[in-house]
Structures are given as structure tokens and as C-alpha cells.
Design a protein around this motif. Sequence first.
Motif, PDB file in Angstrom:
ATOM      1  N   ASN A  88      33.609  38.490  32.517  1.00  0.00           N
ATOM      2  CA  ASN A  88      33.967  38.752  30.928  1.00  0.00           C
ATOM      3  C   ASN A  88      35.166  38.007  30.382  1.00  0.00           C
ATOM      4  O   ASN A  88      35.465  37.908  29.288  1.00  0.00           O
ATOM      5  CB  ASN A  88      33.466  39.637  30.428  1.00  0.00           C
ATOM      6  CG  ASN A  88      32.146  40.151  30.730  1.00  0.00           C
ATOM      7  OD1 ASN A  88      30.714  39.231  29.492  1.00  0.00           O
ATOM      8  ND2 ASN A  88      31.139  40.529  31.318  1.00  0.00           N
ATOM      9  N   TYR A 143      32.266  44.233  35.071  1.00  0.00           N
ATOM     10  CA  TYR A 143      32.054  43.998  34.171  1.00  0.00           C
ATOM     11  C   TYR A 143      33.910  42.095  33.360  1.00  0.00           C
ATOM     12  O   TYR A 143      33.461  41.693  32.704  1.00  0.00           O
ATOM     13  CB  TYR A 143      31.923  44.286  32.731  1.00  0.00           C
ATOM     14  CG  TYR A 143      32.488  44.270  31.334  1.00  0.00           C
ATOM     15  CD1 TYR A 143      31.199  43.648  30.690  1.00  0.00           C
ATOM     16  CD2 TYR A 143      33.573  44.419  31.095  1.00  0.00           C
ATOM     17  CE1 TYR A 143      31.728  43.346  29.896  1.00  0.00           C
ATOM     18  CE2 TYR A 143      34.063  44.146  29.915  1.00  0.00           C
ATOM     19  CZ  TYR A 143      32.525  43.192  28.979  1.00  0.00           C
ATOM     20  OH  TYR A 143      32.920  43.238  27.372  1.00  0.00           O
ATOM     21  N   THR A 194      31.374  49.271  38.526  1.00  0.00           N
ATOM     22  CA  THR A 194      30.917  48.805  37.183  1.00  0.00           C
ATOM     23  C   THR A 194      31.861  48.154  35.966  1.00  0.00           C
ATOM     24  O   THR A 194      31.514  46.747  36.020  1.00  0.00           O
ATOM     25  CB  THR A 194      30.304  49.570  36.464  1.00  0.00           C
ATOM     26  OG1 THR A 194      29.431  50.021  37.094  1.00  0.00           O
ATOM     27  CG2 THR A 194      29.324  49.193  35.342  1.00  0.00           C
ATOM     28  N   ILE A 251      30.323  50.902  28.864  1.00  0.00           N
ATOM     29  CA  ILE A 251      29.665  50.128  29.464  1.00  0.00           C
ATOM     30  C   ILE A 251      28.865  51.577  29.155  1.00  0.00           C
ATOM     31  O   ILE A 251      29.699  52.682  30.333  1.00  0.00           O
ATOM     32  CB  ILE A 251      30.186  49.356  30.589  1.00  0.00           C
ATOM     33  CG1 ILE A 251      31.132  48.405  30.558  1.00  0.00           C
ATOM     34  CG2 ILE A 251      28.455  48.695  31.445  1.00  0.00           C
ATOM     35  CD1 ILE A 251      31.757  47.351  31.130  1.00  0.00           C
ATOM     36  N   THR A 300      35.932  48.326  25.035  1.00  0.00           N
ATOM     37  CA  THR A 300      34.512  48.323  25.017  1.00  0.00           C
ATOM     38  C   THR A 300      33.786  49.423  26.509  1.00  0.00           C
ATOM     39  O   THR A 300      34.355  49.990  27.265  1.00  0.00           O
ATOM     40  CB  THR A 300      34.506  47.146  26.339  1.00  0.00           C
ATOM     41  OG1 THR A 300      35.139  45.707  25.663  1.00  0.00           O
ATOM     42  CG2 THR A 300      33.498  46.392  27.131  1.00  0.00           C
TER      43      THR A 300
END
Length: 365
Positions: free
Chosen positions: A84, A80, A76, A62, A60
Motif C-alpha cells: 500500500n 501492508y 503484517t 491494522i 494507520t
Amino acid sequence: MKQTIDHAIVLIPSLEPDRRLPVYIKELQEYGLSRIVIVDDGSGNDYQDIYKELEECGCTVIHHSINRGKGFALKTGYDYIRENISGYTCIVTADSDGQHAPEDVYKLAVETKGHPDAMILGVRDFKKAGIPAKSLIGNRVTSAIFAALYGKCLPDTQSGLRAFGPKLAERMLDIKGERFEYETQVLITCIRSKIPILTLPIQTIYEDENRGTHFKAVRDSLKIIGILGADFMKFLSSSVACSFVDIVIAWALLDWMKPYMKGEDFLRIMIATAFARSVSIAGNYLLNKSMVFKDKQAPGHSLIRYLSLCVFNILLSAAGVYILHVSLGYNEKTAKLLCDGCLFLLGYQIQQRWVFSREEGWFRE
């Protein structure tokens, strides 16, 4: 046999990575570390092919539109994960410049299973040859200052390889800092909150004299030292200000009561001293609570602990001066300076780790 760690998350803040990062990710995946979150901290268009490849590998990714700093990138990632991902057992933070061997990342993830409420810190051995001078000096200085001010000897305060469980992860967003100094602030917060910090030896890897790092030796080291010493300087300022208030009030009362208490000098001195000391102690407590240690809980246990510490300091100071003077032959004034200086440093650690401890609010639901 490797333990399964399917529910561990590896979080990697990244800035302008090279081709080694995709290789590193595949090595992590070979250790069963398949849940990987990478934060692109404003690397720019030239590096998007690498991040696209990482996404194709199952990561993943970002993106920050501009560089915000390592601390901000970590936050951050934490945000996340909180929004999630559920059901994870730990988060392991690692750097993207090849300093953290995949097997060490795996070791920390496994170690966290037995210590879910602790901060696990991967520490390098700086006694080995080949360590870049800026890394060696920076770590030695910050480790020494950290030990002196916070009473915990950590041989590698700047290590970015860390692991912790979900309870700690929920609080990482509340800790101040946006760049490299953030990781130091995390350690300080753990100390004050009585969160155990456990260390695990890891490999010491510096490729190409560590030229790939974005750590600026002078600028970032000064920021870290500033973070380490900021609260202590506030503590010192609070103590000096209250000592000044103590002296001014005592002198004023001694002069004001003199015409009314002729022939009662001892009682006059006792009253002036007790009143002035009471005001200075109250002022010092309030300043330390609100300005130095930022304790937001209602006065109660902290006030009782603070007053107990004051009594303890008085008794220990008197005993220390007596022993140094009578047994070792020190001048009384010199002995007083030595004892009170040591008690001042000790008092700083006791106040942050006991008087104004945040342990009750750290794991609140």
C-alpha cells in the motif's frame, strides 16, 4: 536543525496499550514522523478506543483478531507497507511501551539515509543503574552467545528499535519466526547475508521496572537462546555423525584390505584413510549445505570454499599442535584437542559467513 524525513515510516507492533501510546505518537509527529503504521496484535475490545484515537491522529491501524506474536505483527506491517505504500526511504520499528524515545526514533531514521542497505540497531547502555535484572541478564546472555556463534558483538541483541531501507524491508517477510525470537532471527540472517549491522546509542528507558512489557523473561529468553543455538547444534550433530562414518568406513576398509595387501600396511592405511575421509567430507558438506545453513544455491563456489576450508583446517591444526607442543610444552593429545576445538568454532562462523554465504541472493531483483 532537524532534517526532513517525510518519507520514513514508523512501524509499531502493539498489544494492550495504555494511554501513553497516543501521547507517544504525538511526540513522534512533532519530530516530523507522520507516516506511522500500528499493528494491534489482538488487544481485544477494551483497547479499541485507544486505537480509534490513534487513527484520528493520522495513524494507520491494522488489527489482528487474536494475538499472533510480535514477529507476526511486524510481518503484517511489512506486508501492508509493501502492498500500500511506495516511495518511502526507510522503516523504523519501535515498541509501544515507551522504551524508545521519539528523538532516538528520529535519529535512526536520519542515520538510515546514509546507510540504506544496512540494518541500524538502536542499542541501550546496560551499564547504567536501574536496569531491571531480567533485562540485564537476558541481554548479557544472548549477546555473549551471539558473539560466540556469529562473530559479531552486539551489546543489545533484543532491541526493538531498528531501521532499514526498502531493499531489506522486502526480505523481512521471508525470515522465520512469529514472536520475540523473530528479531533475533533477523540479526542472524543479516550476519549470514553479509548485511552490515550498525549500532547507534539510544536512551535507556525503563518505566515502572518495565512492568508494561509483554516479554516473558524465562520463556522468551529460552526461545531466543534456542534460536541462537539451533543451527550450531545441527552443525555439531553433522560433524559428529560424519566423524562416526569416517571411523566406521576406515576400520572396515582396513580389515577388508588386509588379506589382499599383506606387507603393505602404509599403503593400506593411506587408502582406507583417504577414502573414508572423502566420504565423510562429502557427507558433511551436503548436510551443512542443506540442513544447517539451508543454502539453496547450486554447488559451485560453496564446494570450492568448503574444500579450501578443509585444507586450511588441516594446515592450521598441524601448525597449532606443533607450536603448543614444541614451544609451550603441551602434551600432543591435549594440544590437538585445544586446536581442533577452537577450529571447530571458527569453522562454524567461516561456513555461515563465507562458505554458505547468502549475499548473492539477498538483494536479487
